[in-house]
Design an enzyme around this catalytic site. Structure first.
Site, mmCIF file in Angstrom:
data_model
loop_
_atom_site.group_PDB
_atom_site.id
_atom_site.type_symbol
_atom_site.label_atom_id
_atom_site.label_comp_id
_atom_site.label_asym_id
_atom_site.label_seq_id
_atom_site.Cartn_x
_atom_site.Cartn_y
_atom_site.Cartn_z
ATOM 1 N N SER A 13 0.848 -1.199 0.000
ATOM 2 C CA SER A 13 0.000 0.000 0.000
ATOM 3 C C SER A 13 0.874 1.235 0.000
ATOM 4 O O SER A 13 1.898 1.277 0.689
ATOM 5 C CB SER A 13 -0.901 0.016 1.236
ATOM 6 O OG SER A 13 -1.639 1.212 1.248
ATOM 7 N N ASP A 73 -8.168 -3.064 -0.090
ATOM 8 C CA ASP A 73 -8.929 -2.121 -0.901
ATOM 9 C C ASP A 73 -10.144 -1.742 -0.080
ATOM 10 O O ASP A 73 -10.816 -2.604 0.494
ATOM 11 C CB ASP A 73 -9.354 -2.696 -2.256
ATOM 12 C CG ASP A 73 -9.772 -1.554 -3.187
ATOM 13 O OD1 ASP A 73 -8.918 -0.698 -3.482
ATOM 14 O OD2 ASP A 73 -10.948 -1.488 -3.583
ATOM 15 N N GLY A 161 -8.288 10.170 5.173
ATOM 16 C CA GLY A 161 -9.412 10.038 4.244
ATOM 17 C C GLY A 161 -10.709 10.649 4.759
ATOM 18 O O GLY A 161 -10.766 11.825 5.119
ATOM 19 N N HIS A 188 -13.744 -1.324 9.772
ATOM 20 C CA HIS A 188 -13.854 -2.256 8.651
ATOM 21 C C HIS A 188 -12.582 -3.086 8.456
ATOM 22 O O HIS A 188 -12.621 -4.266 8.182
ATOM 23 C CB HIS A 188 -14.197 -1.487 7.368
ATOM 24 C CG HIS A 188 -13.374 -0.252 7.133
ATOM 25 N ND1 HIS A 188 -13.100 0.657 8.135
ATOM 26 C CD2 HIS A 188 -12.746 0.235 6.031
ATOM 27 C CE1 HIS A 188 -12.358 1.633 7.641
ATOM 28 N NE2 HIS A 188 -12.118 1.396 6.378
#
Ligand code: IMP
Length: 200
Positions: A13, A73, A161, A188
């Site tokens: 990443s 992702d 983000g 998540h």
């Protein structure tokens, strides 16, 4: 399935926020390398699902490094926007990945759908698919999510983000306001990680 525990892994990443969070989830005894050591540019995310993009990144970085590699992702789905930005969450931030722009766009798009949105609960969720890819071609992918809603305004400076506009279900604070250690234990990414942690 009998399975040798992973002792060494490359985290594929180029997103420092994600990288920090993933490294924090992994067992401390693991030998971890990442783009901070190798500076490999990210592949084009040509998939249309989180699963496809997570897989293509993990495979690409494993082929480049010849190591077991893990990629993430992820993104945010906003129900009133027909689940957008979804897999395009990073793209909404433009080439320079400016999340002030992405967040402004989210608010503009929600306003276009409903001028009274601030009085309503705007349901959203973060999704993360983690994929581990082995150099012999084996792979495993798992999905995690966290439900919540969009905050009326940007709040907090923690995380990255869309963190300043996401309030997880049952809480009052945005991810941007929450202590990162608390976010890492409910989000998540953690929920996806729980499903693959047996490999470590
Ligand atoms: P990608 O997985 O590289 O396509 O990027 C996913 C994008 O979704 C990131 O650039 C973030 O903007 C957003 N995203 C994913 N997970 C999180 C999170 O935990 N907090 C805030 N934003 C996130």
């Amino acid at each position: 399935m009998s399975q040798k525990k992973i002792k060494e892994i490359f985290i594929g990443s180029n997103n420092k926020g994600k990288l920090k969070e993933i490294v924090d989830l992994l067992p401390k005894r693991l030998k971890i390398s990442s783009n901070l050591d190798y500076k490999i540019p990210s592949p084009k995310e040509t998939g249309t699902t989180f699963e496809q993009n997570s897989f293509l990144k993990a495979k690409y970085f494993s082929k480049k490094t010849n190591k077991i590699s893990m990629s993430d992702d992820s993104g945010i789905e906003i129900d009133i926007l027909d689940k957008k930005p979804g897999v395009y969450s990073a793209d909404w931030a433009g080439k320079k990945r400016n999340f002030n722009i992405a967040i402004k766009k989210v608010y503009q798009e929600i306003f276009k759908k409903d001028k009274n949105w601030k009085k309503k609960k705007i349901k959203a969720r973060f999704i993360c698919v983690l994929t581990i890819f082995w150099p012999d071609g084996k792979f495993v992918s798992r999905r995690g999510k966290i439900e919540g809603q969009i905050s009326n305004s940007k709040k907090g400076v923690n995380g990255f983000g869309y963190d300043p506009i996401f309030i997880p279900k049952g809480r009052k604070l945005t991810f941007g306001e929450l202590d990162p250690k608390k976010k890492y234990k409910i989000d998540h990414r953690f929920n996806a990680f729980k499903k693959i942690k047996k490999f470590f």
